[in-house]
Design a protein around this motif. Sequence first.
Motif, short mmCIF file in Angstrom:
data_model
loop_
_atom_site.label_atom_id
_atom_site.label_comp_id
_atom_site.label_asym_id
_atom_site.label_seq_id
_atom_site.Cartn_x
_atom_site.Cartn_y
_atom_site.Cartn_z
N HIS A 189 -26.77 -6.50 -1.77
CA HIS A 189 -27.16 -7.68 -0.99
C HIS A 189 -26.07 -8.75 -0.97
CE1 HIS A 189 -31.25 -6.00 -1.30
NE2 HIS A 189 -31.53 -6.77 -0.27
N LEU A 190 -25.20 -8.74 -1.98
CA LEU A 190 -24.20 -9.81 -2.08
C LEU A 190 -22.80 -9.40 -1.67
CD1 LEU A 190 -25.12 -11.74 -5.34
CD2 LEU A 190 -26.02 -12.00 -3.03
N LYS A 191 -22.43 -8.18 -1.96
CA LYS A 191 -21.06 -7.73 -1.62
C LYS A 191 -21.14 -6.93 -0.33
CE LYS A 191 -16.89 -6.43 -4.18
NZ LYS A 191 -16.34 -7.78 -4.25
N THR A 192 -21.08 -7.64 0.78
CA THR A 192 -21.25 -7.04 2.10
C THR A 192 -19.97 -7.25 2.91
OG1 THR A 192 -22.17 -9.07 3.04
CG2 THR A 192 -23.72 -7.55 1.99
N SER A 193 -20.05 -6.94 4.20
CA SER A 193 -18.87 -7.09 5.06
C SER A 193 -18.59 -8.54 5.41
CB SER A 193 -19.06 -6.28 6.35
OG SER A 193 -20.22 -6.71 7.03
N SER A 194 -19.54 -9.42 5.14
CA SER A 194 -19.34 -10.85 5.37
C SER A 194 -19.77 -11.62 4.13
CB SER A 194 -20.15 -11.31 6.59
OG SER A 194 -21.53 -11.08 6.37
N VAL A 195 -19.56 -12.92 4.13
CA VAL A 195 -19.96 -13.75 2.98
C VAL A 195 -21.48 -13.92 2.98
CG1 VAL A 195 -19.77 -16.02 1.91
CG2 VAL A 195 -17.76 -14.95 2.90
N MET A 248 -11.70 -14.84 -0.17
CA MET A 248 -11.61 -15.11 -1.61
C MET A 248 -12.95 -14.89 -2.32
SD MET A 248 -9.54 -18.71 -1.66
CE MET A 248 -8.22 -19.04 -0.51
N ILE A 249 -14.07 -15.06 -1.59
CA ILE A 249 -15.39 -14.97 -2.19
C ILE A 249 -16.25 -13.94 -1.47
CG2 ILE A 249 -15.34 -17.37 -3.00
CD1 ILE A 249 -17.28 -18.03 -0.65
N ASP A 250 -17.27 -13.48 -2.18
CA ASP A 250 -18.23 -12.54 -1.59
C ASP A 250 -19.53 -13.24 -1.24
OD1 ASP A 250 -16.68 -10.02 -2.12
OD2 ASP A 250 -16.88 -10.75 -4.18
N SER A 251 -19.82 -14.32 -1.96
CA SER A 251 -21.10 -15.00 -1.76
C SER A 251 -20.97 -16.47 -2.12
CB SER A 251 -22.17 -14.34 -2.65
OG SER A 251 -23.46 -14.85 -2.37
N MET A 252 -21.92 -17.26 -1.63
CA MET A 252 -21.96 -18.68 -2.00
C MET A 252 -23.39 -19.06 -2.34
SD MET A 252 -21.27 -20.39 1.73
CE MET A 252 -21.91 -19.63 3.24
#
Length: 255
Positions: free
Chosen positions: A37-43, A225-229
């Motif tokens: 759910h967190l490491k996807t193709s977008s943030v 730089m990030i996968d999620s916020m």
Amino acid sequence: MNPILHKIVETKHSEIKESRGRSLPTRKIPIRDWKSHLKTSSVSVIAECKKGSPSAGILRPSYDPVTIAKEYENAGAGAISVLTDEEYFFGSLRDLESVASAVSLPVIRKDFILDPIQIDEAYAFGASAILLIVRILTPTELESLLKHAHQLGLSVLVETHNEKEVFVALDAGATTIGINTRDLDTFQIHKNLIEEIAPKLDPSIIRVAESGIESFEDWQKYMGMIDSMLVGTYFMKSPNISRDFHSLLHGTKSI
């Protein structure tokens, strides 16, 4: 340690003593996969249910965590964070259970976790993940709590605020690193922290930006730089969460 943070930690130790020996409910909610759910193709967005905080007071007087969580899910959140601290953040474990029962996303218990019993509570009340804060734990405590959570099948977001804390988190076995731009000792926001730390992390790590994200421009500079916020206050102050969720991600208020 900041006096407020010190007071919160003292309160947690008292709560932990009261929790010992107390029976917990049988878990009825499946553990939901955190990484997918967190490491996807977008943030992705970890959207937070938070009624208030010691520094801001009540953020959302008409606070209904279930309604908010469903709105987050419909808007496209990757996961939901639920504040369970009662005395300082006006939350509860019942909030956690209600939200986890109402959505199909992984839900994280966000609290000041110092003892395995708090992880057992998170599991019993439906969390799929927990938060551990390096600032309030020794390296040995962090490693032990991480292992306990993983034994229960829970994922762990390990919160850091500087490179030293990141090394401590990685040494303990953390695979999801939160970079909190808010200094828990001063409550000041240091937005450049993400750019200083996140690029140095191995791509296999789930990299989460925490605090101070209130606009499309705020997180755009973190792209790649990030996968999620993790976003809470911005949504809690919003009169229209769905609209502002879209605005945060896309830079437009077309909803």
